[in-house]
Write a protein that holds these residues in place. Structure first.
Motif, PDB file in Angstrom:
ATOM      1  N   VAL A   1      13.653  34.409  56.378  1.00  0.00           N
ATOM      2  CA  VAL A   1      13.442  33.789  57.160  1.00  0.00           C
ATOM      3  C   VAL A   1      13.091  33.966  58.372  1.00  0.00           C
ATOM      4  N   VAL A   2      13.500  35.262  58.854  1.00  0.00           N
ATOM      5  CA  VAL A   2      12.811  35.617  60.162  1.00  0.00           C
ATOM      6  C   VAL A   2      11.731  35.816  60.141  1.00  0.00           C
ATOM      7  N   GLU A   3      11.046  36.599  59.096  1.00  0.00           N
ATOM      8  CA  GLU A   3       9.123  36.863  58.963  1.00  0.00           C
ATOM      9  C   GLU A   3       8.689  35.077  59.205  1.00  0.00           C
ATOM     10  N   GLY A   4       9.295  34.844  57.766  1.00  0.00           N
ATOM     11  CA  GLY A   4       9.227  33.350  57.875  1.00  0.00           C
ATOM     12  C   GLY A   4       9.207  32.443  59.282  1.00  0.00           C
ATOM     13  N   ALA A   5       9.582  32.425  59.995  1.00  0.00           N
ATOM     14  CA  ALA A   5       9.402  31.923  61.395  1.00  0.00           C
ATOM     15  C   ALA A   5       8.509  32.356  62.271  1.00  0.00           C
ATOM     16  N   GLN A   6       8.454  33.635  62.112  1.00  0.00           N
ATOM     17  CA  GLN A   6       7.310  34.054  63.470  1.00  0.00           C
ATOM     18  C   GLN A   6       6.016  33.495  62.621  1.00  0.00           C
ATOM     19  N   ALA A   7       5.790  33.831  61.453  1.00  0.00           N
ATOM     20  CA  ALA A   7       4.071  33.175  61.024  1.00  0.00           C
ATOM     21  C   ALA A   7       4.450  32.529  61.603  1.00  0.00           C
ATOM     22  N   ARG A   8       5.340  31.511  61.642  1.00  0.00           N
ATOM     23  CA  ARG A   8       4.156  30.149  63.122  1.00  0.00           C
ATOM     24  C   ARG A   8       5.001  29.888  63.324  1.00  0.00           C
ATOM     25  N   GLY A   9       5.136  31.442  64.533  1.00  0.00           N
ATOM     26  CA  GLY A   9       5.195  31.573  65.930  1.00  0.00           C
ATOM     27  C   GLY A   9       5.811  31.229  66.553  1.00  0.00           C
ATOM     28  N   HIS A  10       7.420  31.168  66.088  1.00  0.00           N
ATOM     29  CA  HIS A  10       8.913  31.175  66.173  1.00  0.00           C
ATOM     30  C   HIS A  10       9.644  32.671  66.371  1.00  0.00           C
ATOM     31  N   ASP A  11      10.114  32.786  67.585  1.00  0.00           N
ATOM     32  CA  ASP A  11      10.538  34.660  67.705  1.00  0.00           C
ATOM     33  C   ASP A  11      12.269  34.075  67.327  1.00  0.00           C
ATOM     34  N   VAL A  12      12.159  34.125  66.078  1.00  0.00           N
ATOM     35  CA  VAL A  12      13.836  34.259  65.529  1.00  0.00           C
ATOM     36  C   VAL A  12      14.185  36.046  65.250  1.00  0.00           C
ATOM     37  N   ARG A  13      15.367  36.147  66.184  1.00  0.00           N
ATOM     38  CA  ARG A  13      15.882  37.944  66.100  1.00  0.00           C
ATOM     39  C   ARG A  13      17.775  37.604  65.035  1.00  0.00           C
ATOM     40  N   ILE A  14      17.770  38.621  64.758  1.00  0.00           N
ATOM     41  CA  ILE A  14      18.791  39.140  63.907  1.00  0.00           C
ATOM     42  C   ILE A  14      19.913  39.068  64.723  1.00  0.00           C
ATOM     43  N   GLY A  15      21.065  38.440  64.982  1.00  0.00           N
ATOM     44  CA  GLY A  15      21.451  38.352  65.820  1.00  0.00           C
ATOM     45  C   GLY A  15      22.754  39.037  66.357  1.00  0.00           C
ATOM     46  N   GLY A  16      23.027  39.723  64.725  1.00  0.00           N
ATOM     47  CA  GLY A  16      23.844  40.520  64.497  1.00  0.00           C
ATOM     48  C   GLY A  16      24.867  40.549  63.459  1.00  0.00           C
ATOM     49  N   LYS A  17      25.397  41.462  62.967  1.00  0.00           N
ATOM     50  CA  LYS A  17      26.004  41.085  61.417  1.00  0.00           C
ATOM     51  C   LYS A  17      27.505  40.441  61.517  1.00  0.00           C
ATOM     52  N   LEU A  18      27.842  39.962  60.906  1.00  0.00           N
ATOM     53  CA  LEU A  18      29.376  39.023  60.959  1.00  0.00           C
ATOM     54  C   LEU A  18      29.953  39.408  59.753  1.00  0.00           C
ATOM     55  N   TYR A  19      31.048  39.302  60.294  1.00  0.00           N
ATOM     56  CA  TYR A  19      32.195  39.435  58.913  1.00  0.00           C
ATOM     57  C   TYR A  19      32.759  38.003  58.082  1.00  0.00           C
ATOM     58  N   SER A  20      32.113  37.994  57.291  1.00  0.00           N
ATOM     59  CA  SER A  20      32.493  36.624  56.694  1.00  0.00           C
ATOM     60  C   SER A  20      33.544  36.666  55.204  1.00  0.00           C
ATOM     61  N   ASP A  21      33.255  37.799  54.674  1.00  0.00           N
ATOM     62  CA  ASP A  21      34.128  37.807  53.340  1.00  0.00           C
ATOM     63  C   ASP A  21      34.426  39.266  53.780  1.00  0.00           C
ATOM     64  N   ALA A  22      34.177  40.124  54.344  1.00  0.00           N
ATOM     65  CA  ALA A  22      34.968  41.092  54.270  1.00  0.00           C
ATOM     66  C   ALA A  22      34.825  41.338  55.623  1.00  0.00           C
ATOM     67  N   MET A  23      36.011  42.238  56.264  1.00  0.00           N
ATOM     68  CA  MET A  23      35.941  43.100  57.384  1.00  0.00           C
ATOM     69  C   MET A  23      35.832  44.451  57.434  1.00  0.00           C
ATOM     70  N   GLY A  24      35.724  45.068  59.079  1.00  0.00           N
ATOM     71  CA  GLY A  24      35.032  45.643  59.153  1.00  0.00           C
ATOM     72  C   GLY A  24      35.928  47.353  58.799  1.00  0.00           C
ATOM     73  N   GLU A  25      35.588  48.446  59.407  1.00  0.00           N
ATOM     74  CA  GLU A  25      35.894  49.416  58.663  1.00  0.00           C
ATOM     75  C   GLU A  25      37.923  49.964  58.905  1.00  0.00           C
ATOM     76  N   PRO A  26      38.500  50.751  57.650  1.00  0.00           N
ATOM     77  CA  PRO A  26      39.925  50.055  57.708  1.00  0.00           C
ATOM     78  C   PRO A  26      40.434  50.745  58.481  1.00  0.00           C
ATOM     79  N   GLY A  27      41.074  50.536  59.780  1.00  0.00           N
ATOM     80  CA  GLY A  27      41.839  51.732  60.644  1.00  0.00           C
ATOM     81  C   GLY A  27      40.993  51.343  61.867  1.00  0.00           C
ATOM     82  N   SER A  28      40.007  50.090  62.334  1.00  0.00           N
ATOM     83  CA  SER A  28      39.237  50.065  63.449  1.00  0.00           C
ATOM     84  C   SER A  28      39.860  48.496  63.881  1.00  0.00           C
ATOM     85  N   TYR A  29      39.183  47.852  64.990  1.00  0.00           N
ATOM     86  CA  TYR A  29      40.048  46.999  65.602  1.00  0.00           C
ATOM     87  C   TYR A  29      39.878  45.402  64.636  1.00  0.00           C
ATOM     88  N   ARG A  30      37.961  45.881  64.284  1.00  0.00           N
ATOM     89  CA  ARG A  30      37.730  44.785  63.784  1.00  0.00           C
ATOM     90  C   ARG A  30      37.668  44.703  62.096  1.00  0.00           C
TER      91      ARG A  30
END
Ligand code: ZN
Length: 337
Positions: free
Chosen positions: A275-304
């Motif tokens: 999707v990022v590449e498709g948008a860029q091909a049309r001259g619209h700059d989209v970046r990956i804003g980061g990684k979300l935790y949707s169905d799995a959480m962060g490292e065990p023992g960490s806040y996330r």
């Protein structure tokens, strides 16, 4: 070090246990780091609980306190929709006194085993059974099924705490007052991060309130916090994202000038990248804003690696990436990037 081994060792460290099953390559499921190492208090009639994904494990661990051992079956790098139980998992489920899962067909490939366990008289409870069915979403693409991703509306996930409290009180009546106390404290914490989410996400400029993620896990999030959501991949991850879907998203992002889309923990990034590449091909700059935790959480023992931390991370990241205002380190200043 092999990544799996590293995760296992981290998990063992977090658990403080030396006697868990081996992390070897025998096809068995390594111990999850998401469970508690409390060990249960034998004097209190310590019993064993087995849980499925991290969001379930975290809540159950909190309410159980030191009355039971909690063992999470799924590591934080697996996708619960497509997780196949191993023979070891089945044995673990059979040996448990109580089993908690999320439900609404999230753990699709565990369904048969869970039904069998419940049929054998074991206490088996779905956290989503605590949620009023009128609050559930039934998107068209689910073909008559409810959307299972209820935790992404933290207020709904708070409602599931009562299922844990009541199930554990029935299993261990002597521990009832403790379960009640911990459940109430936990509900309060979850509702606090829910309020934080509402406040932060409302600061995103109206036009940019569009959340594009790897798969359709954020319908409840969108409804609760007033943001339009799109998944690159369908509602379960068993369907591949079609070219038509990617094209549709590229058009939408370009027309609405949305600048950030998101990848997810435990999911492939290829489609999001397309999707990022498709948008860029049309001259619209989209970046990956980061990684979300949707169905799995962060490292065990960490806040996330806690439910509250997972929501804090998602909300803070989305808000800031889409031009809203949220403290860089989140609700409690615990997020480092
Ligand atoms: Zn999902």
């Amino acid at each position: 070090m092999h990544r799996l081994q590293a995760i296992c060792l981290a998990a063992l460290g977090a658990l403080g246990l030396l006697t868990l099953a081996s992390c070897g390559g025998d096809g068995s499921t390594p111990p999850s780091g998401q469970g508690t190492g409390a060990g249960g208090d034998p004097a209190a009639g310590g019993y064993s609980i087995v849980t499925t994904c991290g969001m379930v494990t975290d809540l159950v661990t909190r309410v159980a306190g030191d009355r039971a051992t909690v063992r999470g079956m799924m590591r934080n790098d697996v996708d619960p929709h497509t997780y196949n139980p191993t023979r070891n998992d089945i044995a673990t489920l059979e040996a448990a006194d109580v089993i908690f899962y999320s439900g609404l067909n999230l753990e699709a490939r565990l369904s048969d085993a869970l039904v069998r366990m419940a049929g054998s008289g074991k206490r088996v409870a779905a956290l989503t059974s605590g949620i009023d069915p009128k609050d559930l979403l039934e998107p068209e693409e689910f073909e008559g099924h409810f959307d299972p991703h209820v935790w992404n509306d933290a207020s709904l996930w708070a409602a599931s705490v009562s299922v844990i409290r009541d199930t554990l009180s029935a299993q261990d009546p002597a521990g009832r007052s403790g379960y009640e106390e911990r459940a109430t404290a936990l509900e309060r914490e979850i509702l606090a991060v829910h309020d934080y989410a509402k406040q932060c996400l409302a600061t995103i400029p109206e036009a940019s309130r569009v959340l594009v993620t790897a798969h359709d896990a954020f319908n409840y999030f969108g409804r609760a916090y007033g943001i339009e959501v799109h998944g690159v991949q369908g509602v379960t991850t068993e369907h591949e994202a079609g070219l038509a879907e990617i094209t549709r998203l590229v058009t939408m992002l370009t027309e609405r000038k949305v600048n950030a889309i998101f990848v997810e923990q435990a999911f492939e990034e290829d489609h999001v990248q397309a999707v990022v590449e498709g948008a860029q091909a049309r001259g619209h700059d989209v970046r990956i804003g980061g990684k979300l935790y949707s169905d799995a959480m962060g490292e065990p023992g960490s806040y996330r690696g806690t439910f509250v931390g997972m929501v804090d991370h998602n909300v803070t990241l989305i808000t800031r990436a889409l031009g809203g205002k949220a403290p860089e380190q989140g609700l409690y200043g615990k997020l480092t990037w």
